[in-house]
Write an enzyme that holds these catalytic residues in place. Structure first.
Site, PDB file in Angstrom:
ATOM      1  N   GLN A 164       0.859  -1.197   0.000  1.00  0.00           N
ATOM      2  CA  GLN A 164       0.000   0.000   0.000  1.00  0.00           C
ATOM      3  C   GLN A 164       0.890   1.239   0.000  1.00  0.00           C
ATOM      4  O   GLN A 164       1.524   1.548   1.013  1.00  0.00           O
ATOM      5  CB  GLN A 164      -0.869  -0.053   1.260  1.00  0.00           C
ATOM      6  CG  GLN A 164      -1.793   1.110   1.441  1.00  0.00           C
ATOM      7  CD  GLN A 164      -2.393   1.115   2.846  1.00  0.00           C
ATOM      8  OE1 GLN A 164      -2.017   0.297   3.699  1.00  0.00           O
ATOM      9  NE2 GLN A 164      -3.291   2.024   3.103  1.00  0.00           N
ATOM     10  N   GLY A 165       0.942   1.950  -1.116  1.00  0.00           N
ATOM     11  CA  GLY A 165       1.805   3.131  -1.240  1.00  0.00           C
ATOM     12  C   GLY A 165       1.035   4.413  -1.020  1.00  0.00           C
ATOM     13  O   GLY A 165       0.721   5.130  -1.977  1.00  0.00           O
TER      14      GLY A 165
ATOM     15  N   SER B 164       4.622  -1.370   3.996  1.00  0.00           N
ATOM     16  CA  SER B 164       4.774  -2.731   4.527  1.00  0.00           C
ATOM     17  C   SER B 164       4.880  -3.745   3.390  1.00  0.00           C
ATOM     18  O   SER B 164       4.131  -3.661   2.413  1.00  0.00           O
ATOM     19  CB  SER B 164       3.573  -3.096   5.410  1.00  0.00           C
ATOM     20  OG  SER B 164       3.454  -2.194   6.474  1.00  0.00           O
TER      21      SER B 164
ATOM     22  N   GLU C 183      -9.139  -1.219   6.167  1.00  0.00           N
ATOM     23  CA  GLU C 183      -7.969  -1.342   7.042  1.00  0.00           C
ATOM     24  C   GLU C 183      -8.354  -1.180   8.518  1.00  0.00           C
ATOM     25  O   GLU C 183      -7.779  -1.811   9.396  1.00  0.00           O
ATOM     26  CB  GLU C 183      -6.959  -0.259   6.632  1.00  0.00           C
ATOM     27  CG  GLU C 183      -5.559  -0.515   7.126  1.00  0.00           C
ATOM     28  CD  GLU C 183      -4.583   0.525   6.588  1.00  0.00           C
ATOM     29  OE1 GLU C 183      -4.997   1.465   5.874  1.00  0.00           O
ATOM     30  OE2 GLU C 183      -3.387   0.374   6.887  1.00  0.00           O
TER      31      GLU C 183
ATOM     32  N   ASN D 258      -3.911   7.385  16.446  1.00  0.00           N
ATOM     33  CA  ASN D 258      -5.072   7.492  17.348  1.00  0.00           C
ATOM     34  C   ASN D 258      -5.523   8.940  17.533  1.00  0.00           C
ATOM     35  O   ASN D 258      -6.711   9.196  17.754  1.00  0.00           O
ATOM     36  CB  ASN D 258      -4.736   6.853  18.700  1.00  0.00           C
ATOM     37  CG  ASN D 258      -4.798   5.341  18.585  1.00  0.00           C
ATOM     38  OD1 ASN D 258      -4.768   4.790  17.483  1.00  0.00           O
ATOM     39  ND2 ASN D 258      -4.872   4.661  19.720  1.00  0.00           N
ATOM     40  N   GLU D 259      -4.569   9.891  17.414  1.00  0.00           N
ATOM     41  CA  GLU D 259      -4.981  11.300  17.506  1.00  0.00           C
ATOM     42  C   GLU D 259      -5.934  11.631  16.348  1.00  0.00           C
ATOM     43  O   GLU D 259      -6.969  12.283  16.547  1.00  0.00           O
ATOM     44  CB  GLU D 259      -3.757  12.238  17.448  1.00  0.00           C
ATOM     45  CG  GLU D 259      -2.864  12.206  18.687  1.00  0.00           C
ATOM     46  CD  GLU D 259      -1.903  11.014  18.694  1.00  0.00           C
ATOM     47  OE1 GLU D 259      -1.789  10.319  17.659  1.00  0.00           O
ATOM     48  OE2 GLU D 259      -1.273  10.769  19.737  1.00  0.00           O
TER      49      GLU D 259
END
Ligand SMILES: Cc1cc2nc3c(=O)[nH]c(=O)nc-3n(C[C@H](O)[C@H](O)[C@H](O)COP(=O)(O)OP(=O)(O)OC[C@H]3O[C@@H](n4cnc5c(N)ncnc54)[C@H](O)[C@@H]3O)c2cc1C
Length: 374
Positions: free
Chosen positions: A130-131, A165, A248, A358-359
């Site tokens: 995934q780019g 990844s 995702e 998470n922010e």
């Protein structure tokens, strides 16, 4: 007909079938000596697992049958992920293809793209990455600067992605690129399917704190992508990228992490936190809350109700639960499980960063779930 509620007898039957299959199909070395496998042996096991999933029909559980899937719903899919995590099965290198690339191509791709890519995602003969993220565009993803310039028959891609990844194992990449410097934000990006095995793609793996090299930085110099590999409309790639992100942050990732958290909290209760049971009990309450939240969201998804906003809440819940559980494990000073807690605590640091920090999830919850004016 798919299962629509977890309390249907068919759900228990399906769970038992999956559990038996996973137990029998797991590579022997993975079961008995996972910790001592060499990186090559780990790769081998991941590839064997991809092949086993395909042969047994577990690779595209929720994909429609006309594209080679089983046509099941979100409940069967969630049960599969729960049982495979419970057995500590590998993810397989094909997971990004199965969970992100395939469903995105099914939702937004052309029939030609489906025919070309879906079979090779299912049998994992082509691995995907995934780019999206770039050095200057992570949380603010719409600011990507990797460009795709229109040329005869396609595009020339130039720029850099980071934190990609499995890039070093990948044949294909889901690319979010800038195709206009004039059009307004969110309408100036396009979504391309890029062949990683061509001149001009330079993959440089990054060594992580735990010694593994899960992701890479990737440089693109005049890399060609044909017109046929544009997904959706030109300049409207943001919408396609949102499909990827919703998968995702979905319920299957949360279910996988719930199983991980459950094993950690059980270990705390059984052994490591015996001097501070109160904290471990609080984690157990949070785990139960997460479980109910996942079950409800999955049933809503199966009933085709609006579950999407739950993704951000689930992501914050599971990542912080695992971070708190592993921190308690470390703080317990348990000599028997010290290495276990050290490894999992370090690994948990990434969980509040990937799939959107998470922010950022809290911003989304504030704006779109609670609708609080800021
Ligand atoms: C293990 C791992 C695997 C990954 N795999 C991939 C992959 O395969 N493909 C891919 O494209 N990306 C991948 N990523 C990248 C990931 O999506 C980004 O790291 C993430 O989106 C954050 O972007 P950033 O690192 O640029 O941080 P930044 O966006 O620079 O953020 C830095 C800090 O500022 C905070 N911040 C930024 N903006 C705001 C705001 N508006 N309000 C409040 N706080 C804010 C962030 O929360 C963070 O704490 C991966 C990351 C990790 C850790």
């Amino acid at each position: 007909m798919s299962i629509t509620r977890f309390d249907e007898p068919a759900a228990a039957e399906f769970r038992a079938d999956v559990a038996t299959w996973v137990r029998d199909a797991l590579p022997k070395k993975w079961q008995t000596s996972r910790a001592s496998l060499t990186p090559d042996e780990v790769q081998q096991a991941q590839r064997e697992w991809d092949a086993a999933l395909h042969t047994a029909g577990y690779a595209g559980l929720s994909w429609p049958s006309e594209y080679g899937g089983r046509g099941f719903g979100p409940i069967e899919e969630l049960i599969y992920y729960e049982e495979s995590s419970r057995a500590n099965a590998p993810d397989g290198f094909g997971r990004i293809g199965r969970v992100l690339a395939g469903p995105t191509i099914i939702a937004a791709g052309t029939e030609a793209q489906k025919a070309k890519y879906l079979p090779r995602i299912l049998d994992a003969s082509e691995i995907w990455c995934q780019g999206f993220s770039e050095p200057g565009a992570g949380s603010d993803l719409a600011s990507v600067t990797t460009t795709a310039k229109k040329v005869d028959g396609g595009y020339l891609v130039n720029g850099q992605k980071i934190w990609t990844s499995f890039a070093q194992y990948s044949k294909r990449c889901l690319m979010l690129v800038k195709t206009s410097s004039d059009l307004p934000r969110h309408h100036n990006l396009s979504f391309l399917l890029l062949d990683m095995e061509q001149e001009g793609v330079d993959v440089r793996p990054i060594r992580q704190i735990n010694g593994e090299e899960e992701f890479s930085e990737v440089f693109f110099t005049d890399v060609f992508v044909a017109d046929e590999d544009l997904v959706g409309e030109e300049h409207e790639g943001w919408r396609v990228a949102m499909t990827v992100l919703s998968n995702e942050r979905g319920t299957t990732e949360a279910a996988t992490r719930l199983v991980e958290a459950t094993a950690q909290i059980d270990l705390l209760n059984r052994c490591c936190a015996s001097n501070s049971r109160l904290d471990a009990a609080r984690l157990d309450d949070r785990r139960e809350l997460l479980r109910w939240h996942i079950l409800r969201s999955t049933e809503e998804k199966a009933a085709e109700l609006d579950w999407f906003q739950a993704g951000s809440i689930l992501k914050v819940q599971w990542s912080e639960l695992i971070q708190d559980s592993t921190r308690l494990g470390l703080d317990s000073g348990c000599s028997v499980h010290r290495d276990y807690w050290r490894h999992h605590y370090l690994a948990s640091k990434a969980m509040s960063i990937y799939s959107g920090t998470n922010e950022i999830q809290r911003n989304i919850i504030t704006d779109r779930v609670l609708r609080v004016a800021r």
